[in-house]
Scaffold this motif. Structure first.
Motif, short mmCIF file in Angstrom:
data_model
loop_
_atom_site.label_atom_id
_atom_site.label_comp_id
_atom_site.label_asym_id
_atom_site.label_seq_id
_atom_site.Cartn_x
_atom_site.Cartn_y
_atom_site.Cartn_z
N ALA A 1 10.19 3.48 14.79
CA ALA A 1 10.33 2.26 14.00
C ALA A 1 10.51 2.58 12.52
O ALA A 1 11.33 1.95 11.83
CB ALA A 1 9.10 1.36 14.20
N SER A 2 9.78 3.58 12.05
CA SER A 2 9.90 3.98 10.65
C SER A 2 11.29 4.54 10.35
O SER A 2 11.87 4.26 9.29
CB SER A 2 8.83 5.04 10.33
OG SER A 2 9.00 5.54 9.02
N MET A 3 11.84 5.30 11.29
CA MET A 3 13.17 5.88 11.09
C MET A 3 14.25 4.80 11.13
O MET A 3 15.25 4.89 10.41
CB MET A 3 13.43 6.96 12.15
CG MET A 3 12.46 8.14 12.02
SD MET A 3 12.65 9.38 13.30
CE MET A 3 13.84 10.47 12.52
N ILE A 4 14.07 3.80 11.94
CA ILE A 4 15.02 2.68 11.97
C ILE A 4 14.95 1.90 10.67
O ILE A 4 15.97 1.46 10.12
CB ILE A 4 14.76 1.78 13.19
CG1 ILE A 4 15.08 2.55 14.48
CG2 ILE A 4 15.61 0.51 13.11
CD1 ILE A 4 14.70 1.81 15.75
N ASP A 5 13.72 1.71 10.15
CA ASP A 5 13.58 1.07 8.83
C ASP A 5 14.35 1.84 7.77
O ASP A 5 15.03 1.26 6.92
CB ASP A 5 12.10 1.01 8.44
CG ASP A 5 11.31 -0.02 9.24
OD1 ASP A 5 11.93 -0.88 9.89
OD2 ASP A 5 10.06 0.06 9.20
N LYS A 6 14.22 3.15 7.82
CA LYS A 6 14.92 4.00 6.86
C LYS A 6 16.43 3.89 7.01
O LYS A 6 17.17 3.84 6.02
CB LYS A 6 14.48 5.45 7.05
CG LYS A 6 15.03 6.41 6.01
CD LYS A 6 14.46 7.81 6.24
CE LYS A 6 14.99 8.80 5.20
NZ LYS A 6 14.43 10.17 5.40
N ALA A 7 16.89 3.83 8.26
CA ALA A 7 18.33 3.68 8.51
C ALA A 7 18.84 2.36 7.96
O ALA A 7 19.94 2.27 7.39
CB ALA A 7 18.60 3.78 10.01
N ASP A 8 18.03 1.31 8.12
CA ASP A 8 18.42 0.00 7.61
C ASP A 8 18.53 0.00 6.09
O ASP A 8 19.47 -0.58 5.52
CB ASP A 8 17.40 -1.04 8.08
CG ASP A 8 17.77 -2.45 7.66
OD1 ASP A 8 18.85 -2.93 8.06
OD2 ASP A 8 16.98 -3.07 6.91
N GLN A 9 17.60 0.67 5.45
CA GLN A 9 17.66 0.77 3.99
C GLN A 9 18.87 1.58 3.56
O GLN A 9 19.55 1.24 2.59
CB GLN A 9 16.38 1.42 3.45
CG GLN A 9 15.18 0.48 3.41
CD GLN A 9 15.42 -0.71 2.51
OE1 GLN A 9 15.37 -1.86 2.96
NE2 GLN A 9 15.69 -0.46 1.24
N ALA A 10 19.15 2.67 4.28
CA ALA A 10 20.31 3.50 3.94
C ALA A 10 21.61 2.72 4.11
O ALA A 10 22.55 2.88 3.32
CB ALA A 10 20.32 4.74 4.84
#
Length: 467
Positions: A33-42
């Protein structure tokens, strides 16, 4: 006795000797979930990056893959057993795909003017967000490239769930993107189990899903995406027909069919699995096929003289063997092969099967291994009946010297792609995809690029003008 519970992991196993090469710890749901959050920000930054800047990174990816083609090829061979020369060829195709989108994305994504009676109108092609890519092991770099090159160039971000038997290849692709200069988070590899994919699909920051895999996996993911009103594209395998017309060059047809079928250990969705031969040339075709089989060199896929390596896993070899045994029990003729090879590794003899009827399971199934099925037909209508007697519809071939006649036959085959006098192949500029239970959607070419963009209509008109 210790009560320590071992952390679940993904294992990289060399199918040539069944030895564990490396292990990767599975990621927790919280980390995913944290990595998907990061992808969304990117994504929020990447979507505003110019196409020219995106193209530079794609060109750099192409350059890196060409520079590292031997190392990348060896890694693919190590993890899934394909012959090294074929693995290196796969990497070269990947480089060509990255270059293709780098060269053409600006044109493909340019605003498209529309004719309207008053004012102006145009279509704008805009990225939609984070794409989940679920990919199989049989072309570990090409499968990743086929989805990533288009959708990232279009301005999307991507998280990848690769097959669990090629984790090193999966991690290598993320490493290459970073080396090429792709901003952190735009492309992210996830080490997760298959059972954990559906919760990822449900994450609201995942906007669409692309999957290549089995029919059950595709149905499951498509259902999960549909429940969330998210678009998906699916490529779910095939049982491709290869129709040999009466006027075909038999020697060339045999060479094309055997090479196409045995490539990648027979583990290709679009390989010619069902060879359908005109009765007048059937015996000659069969005899020449047996001669061609005698030239196949089974061995270490790292060796330059090997033409057929192991299957991807022990389970894969046993599954194909079970299909062969069942066909024999139901009355099919095993002309050649049909057994495991007595050596360490996931090896199976190259197998030639005839006398397959609609009463046998093999008549309808896909066989994902070095197994060629040869049918005989009397009329074109009979050939087409055999060709279309499957729920799959991915690729196919028609072989004959009269090209116009071959094209007429090709039009009547229920399939997404048909090649004339050539086994189904791939090229960056040619759309790839199927129909029926081979899935839906397209990859490569402009069609692949536009699968996951918002095709937005913008219409302008003066306040005093009628619509």
């Amino acid at each position: 006795m210790s009560n320590t519970t071992k952390t679940p992991s993904i294992k990289s196993i060399n199918p040539f000797n069944n030895e564990v090469v490396k292990e990767f710890e599975l990621m927790s749901p919280e980390k995913v979930a944290s990595m998907i959050d990061k992808a969304d920000q990117a994504f929020k930054s990447w979507k505003n990056t110019s196409i020219e800047e995106r193209a530079k990174i794609m060109h750099k990816m192409a350059s890196l893959m060409r520079d590292k083609k031997e190392d990348l090829g060896k890694l693919a061979t190590l993890e899934m057993g394909k012959v090294l020369a074929q693995a290196i060829g796969e990497v070269k195709i990947c480089a060509a795909i990255f270059d293709y989108y780098a060269d053409n994305a600006a044109e493909f994504l340019a605003d498209k003017p529309l004719e309207v009676p008053h004012g102006e109108a145009f279509l704008s092609y805009e990225p939609i967000g984070v794409i989940l890519s679920v990919q199989p092991w049989n072309f570990p770099f090409y499968q990743m490239t086929r989805s990533a090159a288009a959708h990232i160039t279009a301005g999307n971000a991507m998280v990848l769930k690769h097959s669990s038997n090629v984790p090193q290849c999966a991690q290598m692709m993320e490493d290459l993107f970073k080396e090429a200069g792709l901003p952190d988070g735009v492309y992210t590899n996830l080490f997760v189990a298959g059972k954990d994919i559906e919760p990822i699909v449900e994450n609201p920051k995942i906007k669409a899903v692309t999957l290549t895999g089995s029919e059950p996996a595709g149905a499951s993911i498509a259902t999960a995406a549909a429940k969330q009103v998210k678009k998906s594209t699916l490529e779910l395998g095939g049982s491709d027909p290869f129709i040999v017309l009466e006027d075909a060059d038999v020697q060339l047809a045999v060479k094309t069919a055997v090479q196409g079928r045995m490539a990648n250990g027979g583990q290709v969705c679009t390989s010619p699995k069902r060879i359908i031969v005109a009765s007048g040339i059937y015996e000659e075709f069969l005899a020449k096929t047996k001669e061609a089989f005698a030239q196949i060199k089974v061995g270490n896929p790292m060796d330059s003289d090997t033409t057929l390596g192991p299957l991807s896993t022990e389970k894969a070899a046993e599954d194909v063997l079970a299909q062969i045994k069942k066909a024999a029990e139901q009355g099919a003729t095993i002309e050649l092969g049909g057994k495991r090879i007595d050596r360490v590794g996931a090896f199976l003899e190259p197998t030639l099967i005839t006398d397959i009827t609609p009463k046998m399971d093999l008549y309808f199934e896909e066989v994902f291994g070095p197994v060629m099925m040869v049918y005989k037909y009397e009329t074109i209508e009979e050939a087409l009946e055999i060709a279309n007697a499957t729920e799959f519809g991915l690729g196919g071939t028609v072989f004959g010297t009269d090209t116009k006649k071959a094209v007429k036959v090709a039009r009547k085959i229920d399939s997404g792609m048909i090649y004339i006098n050539h086994a189904t192949s791939v090229a960056p500029q040619l759309p790839f995809g199927g129909t029926k239970k081979s899935g839906y959607g397209r990859e490569q070419a402009i069609e692949g690029l536009l699968e996951f963009v918002n095709i937005k209509l913008i219409r302008t008109t003066s306040p005093d003008q009628p619509f």
